[in-house]
Design a protein around this motif. Structure first.
Motif, PDB file in Angstrom:
ATOM      1  N   ARG A   8       0.812  -1.219   0.000  1.00 60.72           N
ATOM      2  CA  ARG A   8       0.000   0.000   0.000  1.00 60.72           C
ATOM      3  C   ARG A   8       0.849   1.275   0.000  1.00 60.72           C
ATOM      4  O   ARG A   8       0.361   2.327  -0.393  1.00 60.72           O
ATOM      5  CB  ARG A   8      -0.965   0.005   1.194  1.00 60.72           C
ATOM      6  CG  ARG A   8      -2.069  -1.037   1.034  1.00 60.72           C
ATOM      7  CD  ARG A   8      -3.081  -1.004   2.148  1.00 60.72           C
ATOM      8  NE  ARG A   8      -4.148  -1.973   1.883  1.00 60.72           N
ATOM      9  CZ  ARG A   8      -5.275  -1.695   1.230  1.00 60.72           C
ATOM     10  NH1 ARG A   8      -5.502  -0.469   0.810  1.00 60.72           N
ATOM     11  NH2 ARG A   8      -6.177  -2.644   1.016  1.00 60.72           N
ATOM     12  N   ASP A  66      -5.710  -1.188   6.276  1.00 58.71           N
ATOM     13  CA  ASP A  66      -6.009  -0.790   4.909  1.00 58.71           C
ATOM     14  C   ASP A  66      -5.932   0.717   4.701  1.00 58.71           C
ATOM     15  O   ASP A  66      -6.274   1.211   3.625  1.00 58.71           O
ATOM     16  CB  ASP A  66      -7.410  -1.270   4.511  1.00 58.71           C
ATOM     17  CG  ASP A  66      -7.495  -2.792   4.440  1.00 58.71           C
ATOM     18  OD1 ASP A  66      -6.423  -3.430   4.346  1.00 58.71           O
ATOM     19  OD2 ASP A  66      -8.616  -3.326   4.485  1.00 58.71           O
ATOM     20  N   VAL A  67      -5.481   1.442   5.709  1.00 60.96           N
ATOM     21  CA  VAL A  67      -5.434   2.904   5.629  1.00 60.96           C
ATOM     22  C   VAL A  67      -3.986   3.380   5.660  1.00 60.96           C
ATOM     23  O   VAL A  67      -3.197   2.966   6.509  1.00 60.96           O
ATOM     24  CB  VAL A  67      -6.217   3.554   6.797  1.00 60.96           C
ATOM     25  CG1 VAL A  67      -6.101   5.074   6.729  1.00 60.96           C
ATOM     26  CG2 VAL A  67      -7.679   3.132   6.746  1.00 60.96           C
ATOM     27  N   SER A  77      -6.134   4.902   0.649  1.00 55.39           N
ATOM     28  CA  SER A  77      -5.949   3.451   0.652  1.00 55.39           C
ATOM     29  C   SER A  77      -4.546   3.060   0.218  1.00 55.39           C
ATOM     30  O   SER A  77      -4.029   2.015   0.621  1.00 55.39           O
ATOM     31  CB  SER A  77      -6.972   2.783  -0.266  1.00 55.39           C
ATOM     32  OG  SER A  77      -6.765   3.179  -1.618  1.00 55.39           O
TER      33      SER A  77
END
Length: 455
Positions: free
Chosen positions: A156, A242-243, A257
């Protein structure tokens, strides 16, 4: 027969190998990651392939203005990235095939200098091999810069080399860095339908480019919904599940995201015996070279991003070609950065060559400047193009074209006639008197030149 050993298989390496082979040398290329280097495998070719998909999405977004009803298109990012990687590997294979056909020996391994005229390769399949050489070319490229407070995890928080492993569309992408790389990815992913926030430590997007061009791009990006955070320096990037949260120096936070780090590049020059051999590096670790690609050590040359001269594949290739011509006694034209054409593959594209507006404004160059908007061009109207322009810089006395800027779709193609004019010292009148097709976007180049005519 002279023996040339080339360390690195990117544009600086493989193009120099082709020249050296053509000039009759025995050529050995030692490469670690695959022929074509980052330009082919993780940078130029992949990013522009991604951008090609983004361009189609941009065209579809404007189809209604041309009377075409299009159902909302969807993007399968995994499929897009699969195509990106396949194309990159195919291009790398083509380069390897060409080199082999030309008689170049390809060695897979990690190389280091063992003195000025000797290269030792740690082979991928085990063992080492030593190569004595009449000349050595270092073309090891550069890698994405990261910071202790902004470390990629490959999932991510990503460098621009890691984005092609994404299988799902980000719900909100944060791009840190508003230079060429950051602007290109921000523009591309926005065109794919992803909400994008662009974090810029400077007062505008693309601080190194023509200010008028950069303003057009920023206006277009914001009009399409991008959040551009100017004068916002990144302090850290962190992930919680997920952040991903980007914390700015003033304490503000931007959550998304995914995050792409576009923080510049660092040269791949450490640990390969350069300093031990006497090769001089600058404070940033880049190899110091002259205009014919010589380093501080006789017989050792360098080309490409590891020199930091101008991080373009075209410049890397030209540095390599020049080096081999110098080594092998062919005619040599030293590198001339004043005629290098470059392009930012955003939507719209920004292409430049020669003298810049900044030089003119600073009084470094005396030039007449004319800007011709594309909105008045008949072909542009037909295609629904409303943003962009052609700008020319011309010497007041002789009328010679000193430089130019093109902003618009396919600016990378449109800059070529301006680059020819700059390189060949053509006058604005000569450009104006050259026939163009009607209607055509390139007609705006001739129109700008006509406006510079003085009786």
């Amino acid at each position: 027969m002279a023996r040339v050993v080339i360390v690195g298989g990117g544009p600086g390496g493989y193009e120099s190998a082709l020249v050296a082979a053509q000039l009759g040398a025995e050529v050995i290329v030692i490469d670690t990651d695959g022929l074509g280097g980052s330009a082919v495998l993780t940078d130029c070719v992949p990013s522009k392939t991604l951008i090609a998909t983004a361009e189609v999405m941009t065209d579809l977004a404007g189809a209604a203005d041309l009377g075409i009803a299009v159902a909302p298109p969807t993007v399968e990012l995994a499929q897009v990235n699969h195509r990106v990687k396949l194309l990159a590997l195919a291009q790398s294979h083509d380069i390897a095939t060409r080199l082999t056909r030309e008689g170049v020996r390809l060695v897979t391994g990690r190389a280091r200098l063992d003195g000025p005229g000797r290269v030792v390769a740690e082979l991928a399949d085990g063992g080492t091999e030593t190569f004595d050489a009449d000349a050595v070319l270092i073309a090891t490229g550069a890698a994405p810069r990261t910071l202790p407070t902004a470390q990629p995890d490959g999932e991510r928080i990503l460098t621009w080399e890691q984005v092609y492993d994404l299988d799902e569309m980000p719900s909100h992408l944060i791009v840190v860095g508003s230079g060429v790389t950051g602007a290109e990815f921000a523009s591309a992913y926005q065109s794919l339908g992803i909400p994008v926030s662009l974090v810029s430590s400077r007062d505008r997007v693309l601080p190194g480019e023509d200010q008028d061009a950069a303003q057009v791009l920023e206006d277009v990006l914001t009009r399409r919904g991008m959040t551009v955070l100017s004068r916002s320096r990144m302090a850290s990037v962190a992930r919680d599940g997920d952040v991903v949260t980007v914390t700015l120096a003033d304490g503000r936070e931007v959550a998304g995201s995914h995050c792409i780090l576009a923080l510049g590049s660092v040269p791949n020059t450490a640990g390969i015996g350069l300093e031990e051999a006497g090769v001089r590096l600058n404070e940033g670790g880049f190899i110091e070279v002259d205009r014919v690609s010589r380093t501080s050590v006789p017989g050792v040359y360098a080309a490409g991003d590891c020199t930091g001269v101008l991080m373009l594949a075209s410049v890397a290739a030209q540095q390599g070609r020049i080096a081999m011509a110098h080594v092998l006694g062919d005619a040599v034209a030293p590198l001339d950065l004043s005629v290098v054409a470059s392009n930012v593959f955003t939507s719209p594209e920004i292409a430049t060559v020669g003298v810049t507006q900044r030089q003119v404004d600073a009084g470094e160059v005396l030039a007449e400047v004319i800007t011709q908007p594309l909105a008045t061009n008949a072909r542009a109207k037909m295609q629904g193009i409303v943003d962009g322009f052609v700008k020319l810089f011309v010497a007041p006395g002789s009328g010679s074209v000193l430089g130019g800027v093109v902003v618009g779709p396919r600016a990378s193609e449109l800059i070529h006639p301006v680059a020819i004019a700059v390189t060949e010292r053509l006058t604005a009148d000569q450009v104006a008197q050259t026939f163009t097709v009607y209607p055509s976007i390139s007609g705006s180049i001739a129109e700008a030149a006509r406006r510079l005519h003085r009786a």
